[in-house]
Design an enzyme around this catalytic site. Structure first.
Site, mmCIF file in Angstrom:
data_model
loop_
_atom_site.group_PDB
_atom_site.id
_atom_site.type_symbol
_atom_site.label_atom_id
_atom_site.label_comp_id
_atom_site.label_asym_id
_atom_site.label_seq_id
_atom_site.Cartn_x
_atom_site.Cartn_y
_atom_site.Cartn_z
ATOM 1 N N ASP A 173 0.872 -1.172 0.000
ATOM 2 C CA ASP A 173 0.000 0.000 0.000
ATOM 3 C C ASP A 173 0.911 1.224 0.000
ATOM 4 O O ASP A 173 1.672 1.437 0.952
ATOM 5 C CB ASP A 173 -0.856 -0.066 1.278
ATOM 6 C CG ASP A 173 -1.733 1.156 1.460
ATOM 7 O OD1 ASP A 173 -1.589 2.149 0.707
ATOM 8 O OD2 ASP A 173 -2.563 1.119 2.385
ATOM 9 N N ASN B 208 -7.335 12.175 -11.286
ATOM 10 C CA ASN B 208 -8.100 12.490 -12.509
ATOM 11 C C ASN B 208 -7.931 13.980 -12.796
ATOM 12 O O ASN B 208 -7.504 14.741 -11.924
ATOM 13 C CB ASN B 208 -9.574 12.117 -12.344
ATOM 14 C CG ASN B 208 -10.171 12.708 -11.088
ATOM 15 O OD1 ASN B 208 -10.267 13.917 -10.934
ATOM 16 N ND2 ASN B 208 -10.536 11.846 -10.143
ATOM 17 N N VAL C 150 -6.114 4.165 -5.742
ATOM 18 C CA VAL C 150 -4.985 4.719 -4.982
ATOM 19 C C VAL C 150 -5.275 6.173 -4.584
ATOM 20 O O VAL C 150 -4.868 6.627 -3.510
ATOM 21 C CB VAL C 150 -3.667 4.527 -5.761
ATOM 22 C CG1 VAL C 150 -3.597 5.351 -7.020
ATOM 23 C CG2 VAL C 150 -2.472 4.829 -4.877
ATOM 24 N N ASP C 151 -6.000 6.887 -5.420
ATOM 25 C CA ASP C 151 -6.374 8.283 -5.127
ATOM 26 C C ASP C 151 -7.199 8.341 -3.828
ATOM 27 O O ASP C 151 -6.913 9.154 -2.923
ATOM 28 C CB ASP C 151 -7.201 8.805 -6.320
ATOM 29 C CG ASP C 151 -7.296 10.315 -6.384
ATOM 30 O OD1 ASP C 151 -6.567 10.995 -5.638
ATOM 31 O OD2 ASP C 151 -8.094 10.813 -7.204
ATOM 32 N N SER D 195 -2.840 4.394 -14.219
ATOM 33 C CA SER D 195 -3.782 4.069 -15.313
ATOM 34 C C SER D 195 -4.215 2.615 -15.408
ATOM 35 O O SER D 195 -5.077 2.298 -16.232
ATOM 36 C CB SER D 195 -3.240 4.497 -16.696
ATOM 37 O OG SER D 195 -3.452 5.873 -16.925
#
Ligand code: AR6
Length: 179
Positions: A17, A31, A40-41, A128
């Site tokens: 992580d 984004n 992950v964001d 991505s």
């Protein structure tokens, strides 16, 4: 897996992580609205706390959005880092819409932000290859090449870059590309 380049710089792959690995600068897969999200964001905003979004609000007020292939820097809140670089990867269509160039450019922008700030250690997720659908076997060689080419420079201030890959499948794909 670890590779030491002839100039002493280190490239590493590990499973884990990213929010738990201490570095100077942690890269995020964001984004272009810089609005937070899942993957992950989401993990970075949850672990880092609200100060990161407050800084992104200010950046958004200034520049509107972050173009695909680019990145913006904020502080890291409660994360074990000084900065977070929020990179916007391409949404994968069919590989013939400039995806590889845009993906390269994400990593290159993060590395440029690291140089500007003097960040010596850097972590990356697999940008991505989650929600944005980039096949990991195609993304891994692009990501590794972008970072390795930069690390190989004699004048880089980055000492170590680590890919923190969340799942075994992604780690395996990067390991294949690594060797
Ligand atoms: N540490 C490291 N890697 C992680 C973690 C974590 N804590 N959590 C997930 N991953 P994704 P994208 C991996 O979808 O494809 C968001 O909603 C995950 O398993 O996070 O660039 C943003 O707001 C995968 O291998 O990013 C954007 O809207 C990799 O991180 C959109 O998703 C990337 O998956 C960006 O999509």
């Amino acid at each position: 897996m670890t590779q030491t380049l002839p100039n002493g710089r280190v490239l590493r792959l590990m499973q884990g992580d990213i929010t738990r690995v201490a570095v100077d600068a942690m890269c995020n897969a964001a984004n272009s609205a810089l609005a937070g999200g899942g993957g992950v964001d989401g993990a970075i905003h949850r672990a880092g706390g609200p100060s990161i979004m407050r800084e992104l609000d200010q950046i958004r007020a200034r520049i509107g959005h972050c173009p695909t292939g680019s990145a913006v820097a904020t502080g890291a809140g409660n994360l074990p880092a000084k900065w977070v670089f929020h990179a916007v990867g391409p949404v994968y269509q069919d590989g013939r819409h400039g995806e590889a160039g845009l993906l390269m450019s994400c990593y290159a922008t993060c590395l440029a932000l690291a140089e500007e700030r003097g960040a010596e250690t850097l972590s990356f997720p697999s940008i991505s290859t989650g929600v944005y659908g980039y096949p990991v076997d195609e993304a891994a060689p692009v990501a590794l090449r972008a970072v390795k080419e930069h690390l190989a420079r004699e004048d880089t201030r980055v000492r170590e870059a680590v890919f923190v890959l969340f799942d075994q499948w992604t780690l395996e794909a990067y390991s294949r590309a690594f060797s």
